[in-house]
Design a protein around this motif. Structure first.
Motif, PDB file in Angstrom:
ATOM      1  N   GLU A  99      71.678  61.797  50.521  1.00 35.75           N
ATOM      2  CA  GLU A  99      72.870  62.361  51.166  1.00 35.75           C
ATOM      3  C   GLU A  99      73.160  62.801  52.677  1.00 35.75           C
ATOM      4  N   GLY A 100      71.678  62.534  53.162  1.00 30.77           N
ATOM      5  CA  GLY A 100      71.681  62.951  54.528  1.00 30.77           C
ATOM      6  C   GLY A 100      71.207  64.293  54.838  1.00 30.77           C
ATOM      7  N   LEU A 101      70.537  64.942  53.899  1.00 36.22           N
ATOM      8  CA  LEU A 101      70.330  66.343  54.186  1.00 36.22           C
ATOM      9  C   LEU A 101      68.755  66.552  54.182  1.00 36.22           C
ATOM     10  N   THR A 102      68.239  67.483  55.053  1.00 33.03           N
ATOM     11  CA  THR A 102      66.966  67.546  55.332  1.00 33.03           C
ATOM     12  C   THR A 102      66.417  68.766  53.996  1.00 33.03           C
ATOM     13  N   VAL A 103      65.446  67.961  53.646  1.00 34.93           N
ATOM     14  CA  VAL A 103      64.852  68.773  52.315  1.00 34.93           C
ATOM     15  C   VAL A 103      63.534  69.612  52.590  1.00 34.93           C
ATOM     16  N   LEU A 104      63.361  70.962  52.343  1.00 34.94           N
ATOM     17  CA  LEU A 104      62.170  71.664  52.506  1.00 34.94           C
ATOM     18  C   LEU A 104      61.554  71.601  50.880  1.00 34.94           C
ATOM     19  N   VAL A 105      60.181  71.223  50.888  1.00 30.75           N
ATOM     20  CA  VAL A 105      59.608  71.071  49.749  1.00 30.75           C
ATOM     21  C   VAL A 105      58.191  71.780  49.895  1.00 30.75           C
ATOM     22  N   HIS A 106      58.102  72.492  48.927  1.00 34.08           N
ATOM     23  CA  HIS A 106      56.425  73.283  49.086  1.00 34.08           C
ATOM     24  C   HIS A 106      55.269  72.382  49.115  1.00 34.08           C
ATOM     25  N   GLU A 107      54.398  72.967  49.882  1.00 31.95           N
ATOM     26  CA  GLU A 107      53.081  72.102  50.066  1.00 31.95           C
ATOM     27  C   GLU A 107      52.183  73.247  49.978  1.00 31.95           C
ATOM     28  N   SER A 108      51.855  74.126  51.029  1.00 28.93           N
ATOM     29  CA  SER A 108      50.852  74.956  51.200  1.00 28.93           C
ATOM     30  C   SER A 108      51.192  76.372  50.599  1.00 28.93           C
ATOM     31  N   VAL A 109      52.410  76.563  50.073  1.00 27.84           N
ATOM     32  CA  VAL A 109      52.878  77.903  49.236  1.00 27.84           C
ATOM     33  C   VAL A 109      53.144  77.216  47.924  1.00 27.84           C
ATOM     34  N   PRO A 110      52.576  77.936  46.679  1.00 26.19           N
ATOM     35  CA  PRO A 110      53.111  77.599  45.347  1.00 26.19           C
ATOM     36  C   PRO A 110      54.487  77.948  45.292  1.00 26.19           C
ATOM     37  N   PRO A 111      55.281  76.885  44.398  1.00 32.00           N
ATOM     38  CA  PRO A 111      56.530  76.981  44.026  1.00 32.00           C
ATOM     39  C   PRO A 111      56.770  77.890  42.929  1.00 32.00           C
ATOM     40  N   ASN A 112      55.627  78.233  42.271  1.00 30.08           N
ATOM     41  CA  ASN A 112      55.510  79.022  41.098  1.00 30.08           C
ATOM     42  C   ASN A 112      55.678  80.548  41.757  1.00 30.08           C
ATOM     43  N   ASP A 113      55.653  81.630  40.641  1.00 28.75           N
ATOM     44  CA  ASP A 113      55.466  82.979  41.082  1.00 28.75           C
ATOM     45  C   ASP A 113      54.426  83.286  41.804  1.00 28.75           C
ATOM     46  N   GLY A 114      53.311  82.888  42.135  1.00 30.09           N
ATOM     47  CA  GLY A 114      52.455  83.157  42.985  1.00 30.09           C
ATOM     48  C   GLY A 114      52.818  83.058  44.459  1.00 30.09           C
ATOM     49  N   GLY A 115      54.053  82.477  44.747  1.00 22.40           N
ATOM     50  CA  GLY A 115      54.584  82.750  46.215  1.00 22.40           C
ATOM     51  C   GLY A 115      55.544  83.718  46.280  1.00 22.40           C
ATOM     52  N   GLN A 174      50.418  69.764  46.548  1.00 25.34           N
ATOM     53  CA  GLN A 174      51.164  70.667  46.334  1.00 25.34           C
ATOM     54  C   GLN A 174      50.284  71.897  45.897  1.00 25.34           C
ATOM     55  N   MET A 175      50.590  73.209  46.567  1.00 24.11           N
ATOM     56  CA  MET A 175      49.616  74.253  46.045  1.00 24.11           C
ATOM     57  C   MET A 175      50.028  74.802  44.822  1.00 24.11           C
ATOM     58  N   VAL A 176      49.264  74.942  43.985  1.00 23.54           N
ATOM     59  CA  VAL A 176      49.616  75.562  42.555  1.00 23.54           C
ATOM     60  C   VAL A 176      49.112  76.957  42.220  1.00 23.54           C
ATOM     61  N   ARG A 177      47.710  77.112  42.795  1.00 15.23           N
ATOM     62  CA  ARG A 177      47.232  78.448  42.951  1.00 15.23           C
ATOM     63  C   ARG A 177      46.655  78.813  44.413  1.00 15.23           C
ATOM     64  N   ARG A 178      47.164  79.494  44.845  1.00 15.41           N
ATOM     65  CA  ARG A 178      46.472  79.759  46.533  1.00 15.41           C
ATOM     66  C   ARG A 178      45.528  80.950  46.508  1.00 15.41           C
ATOM     67  N   SER A 179      44.309  80.580  46.520  1.00 15.77           N
ATOM     68  CA  SER A 179      43.189  81.487  46.256  1.00 15.77           C
ATOM     69  C   SER A 179      41.936  81.333  47.087  1.00 15.77           C
ATOM     70  N   ARG A 180      40.670  81.137  46.626  1.00 15.21           N
ATOM     71  CA  ARG A 180      39.652  81.042  47.389  1.00 15.21           C
ATOM     72  C   ARG A 180      40.003  79.933  48.398  1.00 15.21           C
ATOM     73  N   GLY A 181      39.451  80.032  49.558  1.00 18.11           N
ATOM     74  CA  GLY A 181      39.482  78.878  50.760  1.00 18.11           C
ATOM     75  C   GLY A 181      40.863  78.951  51.369  1.00 18.11           C
ATOM     76  N   TYR A 182      41.746  79.466  50.895  1.00 23.02           N
ATOM     77  CA  TYR A 182      43.181  79.674  51.711  1.00 23.02           C
ATOM     78  C   TYR A 182      43.408  81.224  51.879  1.00 23.02           C
TER      79      TYR A 182
END
Ligand SMILES: [Zn+2]
Ligand SMILES: [Zn+2]
Length: 764
Positions: free
Chosen positions: A732-748, A383-391
């Motif tokens: 519950e049979g739902l599709t769930v979108l969870v962050h990986e390459s974009v930070p869930p925090n305010d960096g996104g 999970q991306m926490v800070r997307r900076s150098r290299g990304y």
């Protein structure tokens, strides 16, 4: 039979400049016996190729299927043309810079294996040379002044290549053909070691020798890297690490560590295959992974934390240094406290000079400051926490065509900015917390630089609703049409961009605080959302924030507030006596005076703070999210199956579903009284709140005919909590979108803002 000849004009888009794409096309075309030419322009790479039709078709396939390692091909398209007579060979032609740039700028990449073996080879002319690079590796984004990407448009412009480097640069068969930062010890940048008084002590190999000597004796040294300066110290030396923490005025935030290779990383952390892959990737982020019990490091590296942040050496200088040291080094960003990382030499000497015993600098200027990226290995995903150098600034595909060109200015903390046009979105490097003047200045520069680099002429500027964010204030001063975007709507949109999802979802946005559409502070939101807009359909019950912003730094205030809701004010008063003797004053202000007296918030982040305080973890924090991180750590020692389920109530408020955790808080207190161990309470809190949130999310999704739920906001950096919510929704049979390459925090946030303003059809 006469041989048929075909000619095509081929357009290649994506990250195709500065990554060895033209020599690759050249080699393949020559091997196939084709004639024509290739060049870089503002839109990417253009190829004209002529020859036997099947060979021409084969080349077109190879352009996407066999592209060089650092290339990211977005599209290959062509038109047929009339064959031209007279071409005898295939050529690479010089860049044309006549038009507005639109070509992707590539990311800074870790030194490749071929370059590393040259650095290690005593017979190579690049033996021991700390700036060795080629078209497959080296600095890019941080050295680019403008596009097209050619040497004069980089900070290498001042270095004239020696005949040998020039020959490599000119030879299409060479790995360094048109490698813009190409250099060697004869013609390229050099390292210099300075003492703490700024005196030049040594150059080149002797500088490396002095650096190693200093670190071995426990000194703290500022080391210039790709995107800025690091503060380096021997991570096994208790005194050195403690001294660094003192001089840096660093609170309890963990220090990042540099290791030589994956073996050294394994000796410090428990790594799953995903974590190892990230560590060794060309982006070379800091990977947060569970600390290996008994690993020998100075205690001050990551106080109170279960995870360590590791990165593998990513420049030749780092490799040379790590080979000599043969032990992990602290490589913390070169700043004091939360100031921006130093990247200009003068600034580094004035700001870092007083804190260090020596400086290892070099004469290749850094144009764009770029912090190390941070990803977390959660066991389930990276999970991306800070997307900076290299990304950054790798483009993200918009799930649709932009209706307008956009600049998005992001949030206040962990700020990034983004631009969007056509079907692409580019997010900047990590800029930081705008309350620091130097960071704010960097933010202003970045808005101009990013637009210029990607040829964006904004028609609108997307910004947060918070009137006090400096980013909002700046947006409103610009000449572009403002496009206000609610904070949690932006979080959910950033998750949709990451997953290429362009349909309405039920968004669950849990975070610290964000300005709500009703001018209260939100942070526990259930939104029916897409790029066109959102409807708030549910939220966490509001609680007072006694003392306003002070409640962020002092979680005991939130504990009082929640206890008052759970058990009444008398109980809160009794609890207050045990927490802090200033409770009286605060309580009088916040609770007795009634709801209007204190800021009300539906923040889930603040609820985590409250529980952390009740469990005695933290009554004060030195960085945002600290209490919640420690609460998660406590919960991790208990398997999820062992957790108890505490009650969470649902109520309704003006048509909105309200998730009310006050019975849960009452249970936490009861369990504490009964002497239940705190890890079990922490685990039960995570499990109970997570399941209740998922239950409500599932119900709201069904009610609105939605089958997909998106999770975003800083609270979802808590892997234990995120996994719980995700599993319950999937059940519950739902599709769930969870962050990986974009930070869930305010960096996104800037990503969500840019996408909403680019794709929205209804206007702001
Ligand atoms: Zn290389
Ligand atoms: Zn040279």
């Amino acid at each position: 039979m006469r041989q048929l000849i075909e000619r095509r004009r081929v357009r290649v888009t994506g990250t195709v400049q500065g990554v060895g794409f033209r020599p690759f096309v050249f080699r393949e075309a020559v091997a196939l016996g084709l004639v024509g030419f290739v060049f870089n322009d503002s839109d990417g790479v253009l190829v004209e190729v002529e020859g036997e039709p099947d060979k021409v078709a084969q080349l077109c396939r190879l352009l996407s299927d066999a592209a060089p390692p650092l290339a990211r091909v977005t599209s290959v398209s062509w038109d047929e043309m009339a064959p031209t007579s007279g071409e005898e060979r295939f050529r690479i032609i010089e860049s044309s810079s006549s038009r507005v740039p639109n070509a992707a700028v590539s990311v800074d990449s870790a030194t490749c294996d071929e370059c590393l073996s040259e650095v290690d080879d005593p017979g190579s002319r690049r033996h021991g040379y700390p700036f060795t690079n080629c078209t497959n590796c080296g600095p890019r984004y941080t050295i680019i002044l403008s596009v097209p990407y050619d040497r004069p448009a980089t900070t290498m412009a001042g270095f004239e290549m020696c005949p040998e480097c020039q020959a490599e640069y000119d030879d299409p068969a060479d790995r360094r053909f048109h490698a813009q930062p190409n250099a060697c010890a004869v013609c390229g940048p050099r390292i210099v070691f300075y003492d703490c008084a700024g005196h030049r002590i040594a150059e080149a190999e002797s500088a490396l020798f002095e650096l190693v000597k200093a670190l071995r004796r426990g000194d703290i040294v500022a080391v210039k890297g790709i995107g800025g300066y690091h503060l380096a110290a021997d991570a096994t030396n208790h005194g050195a690490v403690a001294e660094l923490r003192r001089r840096k005025a660093r609170d309890d935030k963990p220090f990042a560590l540099m290791v030589a290779d994956v073996e050294m990383a394994r000796s410090l952390c428990v790594l799953d295959p995903k974590a190892e892959a990230a560590l060794g990737s060309v982006a070379r982020p800091i990977v947060l992974a569970p600390r290996r019990p008994g690993c020998t490091l100075a205690a001050g590296v990551a106080p109170g934390l279960a995870d360590l942040g590791l990165m593998i050496a990513y420049t030749p200088l780092h490799h040379l240094l790590m080979a000599e040291m043969a032990r992990p080094l602290v490589m913390s960003s070169g700043n004091i406290s939360d100031d921006p990382i130093a990247h200009l030499d003068d600034d580094a000497f004035s700001r870092l000079g007083p804190m260090v015993d020596g400086v290892l600098a070099h004469d290749r200027p850094i144009h764009i400051r770029c912090d190390d990226s941070v990803v977390r290995a959660t066991g389930r995903r990276l999970q991306m926490v800070r997307r900076s150098r290299g990304y950054a600034p790798e483009a993200l595909a918009l799930p649709g065509a932009a209706a307008r060109q956009v600049l998005a200015v992001g949030a206040e903390l962990k700020n990034t900015i983004a631009v969007a046009k056509d079907s692409q979105l580019v997010c900047s490097h990590h800029i930081g917390d705008l309350e620091h003047l130097a960071t704010y200045e960097a933010f202003l520069q970045a808005t101009v630089h990013l637009c210029r680099l990607f040829g964006v002429e904004p028609e609108v500027v997307a910004h947060d609703l918070h009137p006090e964010y400096l980013s909002t204030k700046h947006a409103l001063e610009l000449d572009f049409e403002p496009w206000p975007v609610q904070h949690h709507h932006a979080h959910i949109a950033s998750c949709l961009v990451e997953h290429g999802h362009n349909e309405t979802v039920l968004g669950i946005a849990f975070d610290g605080l964000g300005y709500g559409a009703d001018a209260t502070m939100w942070g526990g939101e259930f939104l029916v959302a897409d790029f066109d807009g959102f409807e708030r359909v549910g939220h966490l019950r509001q609680a007072a924030m006694p003392g306003g912003a002070a409640a962020i730094r002092e979680p005991w205030r939130m504990a009082l507030s929640w206890v008052a809701l759970a058990l009444g004010e008398d109980a809160a008063a009794r609890l207050g006596e045990t927490l802090d003797n200033r409770w009286n004053q605060v309580l009088a202000l916040a609770l007795a005076a009634g709801d209007q007296a204190a800021v009300q918030t539906s923040s889930v982040g603040r609820l985590f703070d409250a529980v952390a305080a009740l469990l005695g973890l933290r009554s004060r924090v030195t960085y945002e999210g600290q209490a919640a991180i420690e609460l998660e750590r406590l919960a991790r020692s208990v398997p999820r199956e062992a957790a108890r389920i505490y009650p969470v109530e649902l109520s309704e408020n003006g048509g909105l579903e309200v998730l009310d955790p006050s019975p849960l808080i009452a249970m936490v207190l009861e369990e504490l009284r009964a002497g239940v161990n705190r890890p079990l309470i922490a685990a039960s809190f995570h499990e109970s709140l997570g399941r209740a949130a998922a239950d409500l999310g599932a119900r709201l999704a069904r009610r609105h005919g939605l089958d997909t739920v998106a999770l975003s906001g800083g609270v979802f950096q808590n892997a234990r909590f995120s996994d719980t919510v995700e599993d319950a929704l999937v059940a519950e049979g739902l599709t769930v979108l969870v962050h990986e390459s974009v930070p869930p925090n305010d960096g996104g946030i800037s990503i969500g803002q840019a996408a909403i303003a680019a794709l929205g059809t209804r206007g702001p």
